[in-house]
Motif scaffolding. Structure first.
Motif, PDB file in Angstrom:
ATOM      1  N   ILE A  45      46.870  31.975  43.734  1.00  0.00           N
ATOM      2  CA  ILE A  45      47.973  32.144  42.783  1.00  0.00           C
ATOM      3  C   ILE A  45      47.603  33.194  41.741  1.00  0.00           C
ATOM      4  N   ALA A  46      46.370  33.131  41.222  1.00  0.00           N
ATOM      5  CA  ALA A  46      45.919  34.114  40.226  1.00  0.00           C
ATOM      6  C   ALA A  46      45.921  35.514  40.827  1.00  0.00           C
ATOM      7  N   TYR A  47      45.522  35.645  42.076  1.00  0.00           N
ATOM      8  CA  TYR A  47      45.508  36.926  42.787  1.00  0.00           C
ATOM      9  C   TYR A  47      46.933  37.481  42.856  1.00  0.00           C
ATOM     10  N   MET A  48      47.875  36.644  43.293  1.00  0.00           N
ATOM     11  CA  MET A  48      49.263  37.109  43.421  1.00  0.00           C
ATOM     12  C   MET A  48      49.857  37.474  42.060  1.00  0.00           C
ATOM     13  N   GLU A  49      49.517  36.694  41.037  1.00  0.00           N
ATOM     14  CA  GLU A  49      49.997  37.003  39.693  1.00  0.00           C
ATOM     15  C   GLU A  49      49.486  38.378  39.257  1.00  0.00           C
ATOM     16  N   TYR A  50      48.211  38.644  39.523  1.00  0.00           N
ATOM     17  CA  TYR A  50      47.638  39.920  39.111  1.00  0.00           C
ATOM     18  C   TYR A  50      48.337  41.087  39.801  1.00  0.00           C
ATOM     19  N   ILE A  51      48.529  40.997  41.109  1.00  0.00           N
ATOM     20  CA  ILE A  51      49.142  42.143  41.775  1.00  0.00           C
ATOM     21  C   ILE A  51      50.624  42.273  41.440  1.00  0.00           C
ATOM     22  N   ALA A  52      51.257  41.175  41.040  1.00  0.00           N
ATOM     23  CA  ALA A  52      52.655  41.268  40.589  1.00  0.00           C
ATOM     24  C   ALA A  52      52.749  42.034  39.268  1.00  0.00           C
ATOM     25  N   LEU A  53      51.741  41.870  38.430  1.00  0.00           N
ATOM     26  CA  LEU A  53      51.751  42.487  37.096  1.00  0.00           C
ATOM     27  C   LEU A  53      51.087  43.859  37.039  1.00  0.00           C
ATOM     28  N   HIS A  54      50.299  44.193  38.065  1.00  0.00           N
ATOM     29  CA  HIS A  54      49.530  45.436  38.053  1.00  0.00           C
ATOM     30  C   HIS A  54      49.759  46.226  39.337  1.00  0.00           C
ATOM     31  N   PRO A  55      50.649  47.212  39.292  1.00  0.00           N
ATOM     32  CA  PRO A  55      50.869  48.042  40.480  1.00  0.00           C
ATOM     33  C   PRO A  55      49.559  48.712  40.907  1.00  0.00           C
ATOM     34  N   ASP A  56      49.442  48.942  42.172  1.00  0.00           N
ATOM     35  CA  ASP A  56      48.264  49.600  42.748  1.00  0.00           C
ATOM     36  C   ASP A  56      46.977  48.803  42.536  1.00  0.00           C
ATOM     37  N   ALA A  57      47.081  47.483  42.632  1.00  0.00           N
ATOM     38  CA  ALA A  57      45.888  46.641  42.549  1.00  0.00           C
ATOM     39  C   ALA A  57      45.039  46.856  43.794  1.00  0.00           C
ATOM     40  N   ASN A  58      43.732  46.949  43.592  1.00  0.00           N
ATOM     41  CA  ASN A  58      42.811  47.072  44.717  1.00  0.00           C
ATOM     42  C   ASN A  58      41.705  46.024  44.568  1.00  0.00           C
ATOM     43  N   VAL A  59      40.797  45.963  45.526  1.00  0.00           N
ATOM     44  CA  VAL A  59      39.749  44.947  45.529  1.00  0.00           C
ATOM     45  C   VAL A  59      38.908  45.020  44.258  1.00  0.00           C
ATOM     46  N   THR A  60      38.522  46.214  43.865  1.00  0.00           N
ATOM     47  CA  THR A  60      37.672  46.385  42.686  1.00  0.00           C
ATOM     48  C   THR A  60      38.360  45.866  41.428  1.00  0.00           C
ATOM     49  N   ARG A  61      39.602  46.229  41.226  1.00  0.00           N
ATOM     50  CA  ARG A  61      40.345  45.782  40.032  1.00  0.00           C
ATOM     51  C   ARG A  61      40.567  44.274  40.057  1.00  0.00           C
ATOM     52  N   LEU A  62      40.911  43.743  41.228  1.00  0.00           N
ATOM     53  CA  LEU A  62      41.120  42.297  41.347  1.00  0.00           C
ATOM     54  C   LEU A  62      39.834  41.538  41.039  1.00  0.00           C
ATOM     55  N   ALA A  63      38.719  41.983  41.586  1.00  0.00           N
ATOM     56  CA  ALA A  63      37.437  41.307  41.353  1.00  0.00           C
ATOM     57  C   ALA A  63      37.095  41.288  39.869  1.00  0.00           C
ATOM     58  N   ALA A  64      37.280  42.414  39.197  1.00  0.00           N
ATOM     59  CA  ALA A  64      36.965  42.483  37.762  1.00  0.00           C
ATOM     60  C   ALA A  64      37.903  41.595  36.953  1.00  0.00           C
ATOM     61  N   ALA A  65      39.181  41.649  37.261  1.00  0.00           N
ATOM     62  CA  ALA A  65      40.175  40.899  36.477  1.00  0.00           C
ATOM     63  C   ALA A  65      40.065  39.392  36.680  1.00  0.00           C
ATOM     64  N   LEU A  66      39.699  38.975  37.899  1.00  0.00           N
ATOM     65  CA  LEU A  66      39.657  37.547  38.204  1.00  0.00           C
ATOM     66  C   LEU A  66      38.244  36.966  38.137  1.00  0.00           C
TER      67      LEU A  66
END
Length: 148
Positions: free
Chosen positions: A38-59
């Motif tokens: 759910i946190a992953y989906m929330e992040y990509i909904a709020l941040h266009p062009d989310a990638n593995v590196t950005r997701l790992a740092a944010a979560l």
């Protein structure tokens, strides 16, 4: 007990109660999805062009953990991956229509929780809430420094 100890104890108690009360509601509303998904989906909904590196740092997860969640969500049809025409090396992620439905349910739950919490927030002045925000921001900055 010093005020700092009381504050930290209160924050811990508050967090534990929020998890105890709200986690089952979220799990029931979004059956079949982990909180990490759910946190992953929330992040990509709020941040266009989310990638593995950005997701790992944010979560606050490893790239490996993000890769595992990515595979699960792709298999469930919640996300899709894409590349930009000018960057064929990097993979980016976006929600599918089904993923957007889950994200909408999640957002609505947060709005419901916030509405229920308004009786507490409305009992404090704007100045008092500003002080609380200053504390939260300062403490988050300290924790960010320790994480880096």
């Amino acid at each position: 007990m010093e005020k700092s100890e009381q504050i930290m104890s209160g924050i811990t108690d508050l967090n534990n109660k929020l998890l105890l009360l709200r986690k089952p509601i979220m799990e029931k509303a979004m059956t079949g999805f982990s909180l990490s998904e759910i946190a992953y989906m929330e992040y990509i909904a709020l941040h266009p062009d989310a990638n593995v590196t950005r997701l790992a740092a944010a979560l606050y997860m490893t790239r490996g953990a993000i890769s595992k969640i990515t595979k699960k969500l792709e298999k469930k049809g919640m996300i899709t991956s894409y590349q930009k025409p000018d960057n064929k090396k990097e993979l980016y992620f976006a929600l599918t229509a089904e993923g957007q439905k889950i994200d909408a349910i999640h957002r609505q739950l947060h709005q419901d929780f916030l509405a229920a919490d308004q009786k507490v927030f409305s009992a404090f002045s704007d100045s008092e809430l500003t002080t609380v925000l200053r504390f939260v921001d300062a403490y988050n900055q300290l924790l960010n420094q320790e994480l880096n």
